[in-house]
Scaffold this motif. Sequence first.
Motif, PDB file in Angstrom:
ATOM      1  N   GLY A  57       0.794  -1.223   0.000  1.00 45.46           N
ATOM      2  CA  GLY A  57       0.000   0.000   0.000  1.00 45.46           C
ATOM      3  C   GLY A  57       0.827   1.275   0.000  1.00 45.46           C
ATOM      4  N   PRO A  58       1.760   1.441   0.950  1.00 45.39           N
ATOM      5  CA  PRO A  58       2.534   2.691   0.985  1.00 45.39           C
ATOM      6  C   PRO A  58       3.358   2.934  -0.270  1.00 45.39           C
ATOM      7  CG  PRO A  58       2.726   1.512   3.063  1.00 45.39           C
ATOM      8  CD  PRO A  58       2.037   0.584   2.123  1.00 45.39           C
ATOM      9  N   ILE A  59       4.040   1.917  -0.761  1.00 48.15           N
ATOM     10  CA  ILE A  59       4.898   2.136  -1.931  1.00 48.15           C
ATOM     11  C   ILE A  59       4.070   2.335  -3.189  1.00 48.15           C
ATOM     12  CG2 ILE A  59       5.153  -0.339  -2.380  1.00 48.15           C
ATOM     13  CD1 ILE A  59       7.726   2.490  -2.963  1.00 48.15           C
ATOM     14  N   THR A  60       2.904   1.666  -3.279  1.00 45.79           N
ATOM     15  CA  THR A  60       2.028   1.892  -4.432  1.00 45.79           C
ATOM     16  C   THR A  60       1.520   3.326  -4.451  1.00 45.79           C
ATOM     17  OG1 THR A  60       1.343  -0.437  -4.454  1.00 45.79           O
ATOM     18  CG2 THR A  60      -0.076   1.141  -5.593  1.00 45.79           C
ATOM     19  N   SER A  61       1.118   3.825  -3.297  1.00 50.69           N
ATOM     20  CA  SER A  61       0.654   5.219  -3.208  1.00 50.69           C
ATOM     21  C   SER A  61       1.779   6.187  -3.539  1.00 50.69           C
ATOM     22  CB  SER A  61       0.120   5.491  -1.801  1.00 50.69           C
ATOM     23  OG  SER A  61      -0.942   4.635  -1.486  1.00 50.69           O
ATOM     24  N   MET A  62       2.968   5.873  -3.062  1.00 47.77           N
ATOM     25  CA  MET A  62       4.113   6.749  -3.299  1.00 47.77           C
ATOM     26  C   MET A  62       4.453   6.815  -4.775  1.00 47.77           C
ATOM     27  SD  MET A  62       7.912   6.332  -1.679  1.00 47.77           S
ATOM     28  CE  MET A  62       9.268   7.406  -2.136  1.00 47.77           C
ATOM     29  N   LEU A  63       4.543   5.662  -5.427  1.00 43.74           N
ATOM     30  CA  LEU A  63       4.908   5.625  -6.843  1.00 43.74           C
ATOM     31  C   LEU A  63       3.787   6.191  -7.717  1.00 43.74           C
ATOM     32  CD1 LEU A  63       6.648   2.132  -7.024  1.00 43.74           C
ATOM     33  CD2 LEU A  63       7.738   4.372  -7.116  1.00 43.74           C
ATOM     34  N   ALA A  64       2.533   5.914  -7.345  1.00 44.36           N
ATOM     35  CA  ALA A  64       1.414   6.459  -8.121  1.00 44.36           C
ATOM     36  C   ALA A  64       1.359   7.977  -8.010  1.00 44.36           C
ATOM     37  CB  ALA A  64       0.092   5.843  -7.641  1.00 44.36           C
ATOM     38  N   GLY A  65       1.885   8.506  -6.896  1.00 43.69           N
ATOM     39  CA  GLY A  65       1.894   9.961  -6.722  1.00 43.69           C
ATOM     40  C   GLY A  65       2.908  10.664  -7.600  1.00 43.69           C
ATOM     41  N   TYR A  66       3.909   9.923  -8.112  1.00 42.43           N
ATOM     42  CA  TYR A  66       4.915  10.556  -8.964  1.00 42.43           C
ATOM     43  C   TYR A  66       4.303  11.175 -10.224  1.00 42.43           C
ATOM     44  CZ  TYR A  66       9.053   9.023  -6.365  1.00 42.43           C
ATOM     45  OH  TYR A  66      10.028   8.849  -5.429  1.00 42.43           O
ATOM     46  N   PRO A  67       3.631  10.402 -11.092  1.00 42.52           N
ATOM     47  CA  PRO A  67       3.069  11.012 -12.310  1.00 42.52           C
ATOM     48  C   PRO A  67       2.006  12.054 -12.007  1.00 42.52           C
ATOM     49  CG  PRO A  67       2.332   8.735 -12.079  1.00 42.52           C
ATOM     50  CD  PRO A  67       3.407   8.934 -11.068  1.00 42.52           C
ATOM     51  N   VAL A  68       1.194  11.800 -10.956  1.00 38.92           N
ATOM     52  CA  VAL A  68       0.179  12.792 -10.589  1.00 38.92           C
ATOM     53  C   VAL A  68       0.852  14.075 -10.099  1.00 38.92           C
ATOM     54  CG1 VAL A  68      -1.754  13.293  -9.050  1.00 38.92           C
ATOM     55  CG2 VAL A  68      -1.497  11.007 -10.033  1.00 38.92           C
TER      56      VAL A  68
END
Length: 358
Positions: A57-68
């Motif tokens: 969960g944390p790393i998915t949110s972190m990486l998904a936040g990059y392009p956004v």
Amino acid sequence: RPPRSTLFPYTTPSDLAVLGLLFCWHQQTPAKFFPVIYAIVAYHFSSKMSRLMIICGPITSMLAGYPVGILTDWCIRKFLAVLCPAKSSQPPAAVQRTGGMGSIFRSIWRHLHSVALPAEISDIMETAETAEIRFSLPLRLAKAVFAALVLISGYSSIRKPTQKFIQKCEEIAPHMGHPSIVFKSQGHGMITDYLDGYKWLKANTPQDARVMAWWDYGYQITGIGNRTSIADGNTWNHEHIATLGRTLTSPEKKAYNVMRHLADYVLVWAGGHGDDMGKSPHLARIANSVFVDHCGEDDPTCQKFGIYQDGQPTPMMAQSFLYKAVQHNLKPKVHLDSKLFKEVHQSKYGLMRIFQVR
């Protein structure tokens, strides 16, 4: 895996995380290597055990936040360009170093320039640069308007899904927040057998006592009973869990020979309310996945350990410690050897039984 959003109808956070993982290779720094390593470790362990999916969960949110975040940052910079236009200044000419790979690349570029960048494309780029200078304010305003449309569209698209997600969380939270070891029963009121059993452990056993039970109850033994548990939900060693399963589903004497070295007490859930008998075939299968002699190579799913259609146990189950502990003195001729085990606690409704290993 969360539902697909309307902002990206064919995209989930996990898909955006892959895109964010690619951004980590741009301008590589130690700070960008960390999420890559984190993602590899999280993926490895989550593929080993489904409940460990939560660490993604944390790393998915972190990486998904990059392009956004990059898109949002671009939009903000367009607004700032309108309010605070950059001063036009000619950057100092870079001093070209002679020799080395730079000279080789420049030599290759002189020969491939016309192929890689045709004259038509060069003209378009020059025209765009000229327009950027001549019509600076209108272009900056147009980009700012486009950025505003992107932000407004994104906000309006994620507003309803976000509200639904929050509402769903608020609906689920009260049900998940109820303690599973205390429940209400019609005709009996609140059933506190499990809670009382753990409190009995804390009050009536030595502080250094070791308690053997299936790993499901490990945290409860430690957290409520304040006693050492042989295994809990953080036991990742599959052989450790298999050894526990084999011990509990082995014949009484064989189980005792292991227990007397590992534990001072053995705790079982009984009474038919999701008790250990319902879980016992699963325990035997886990044991056989490591110790193939438990049920035999010819029986990988441990069909020998189970209950017949008439409700009677198979010979292997009938001889097991777990069956005798749960049914101790409840069924005719079913009891544990008093020379090996002593029952020291049975809850009010018989949902928990605790035996001392002699």
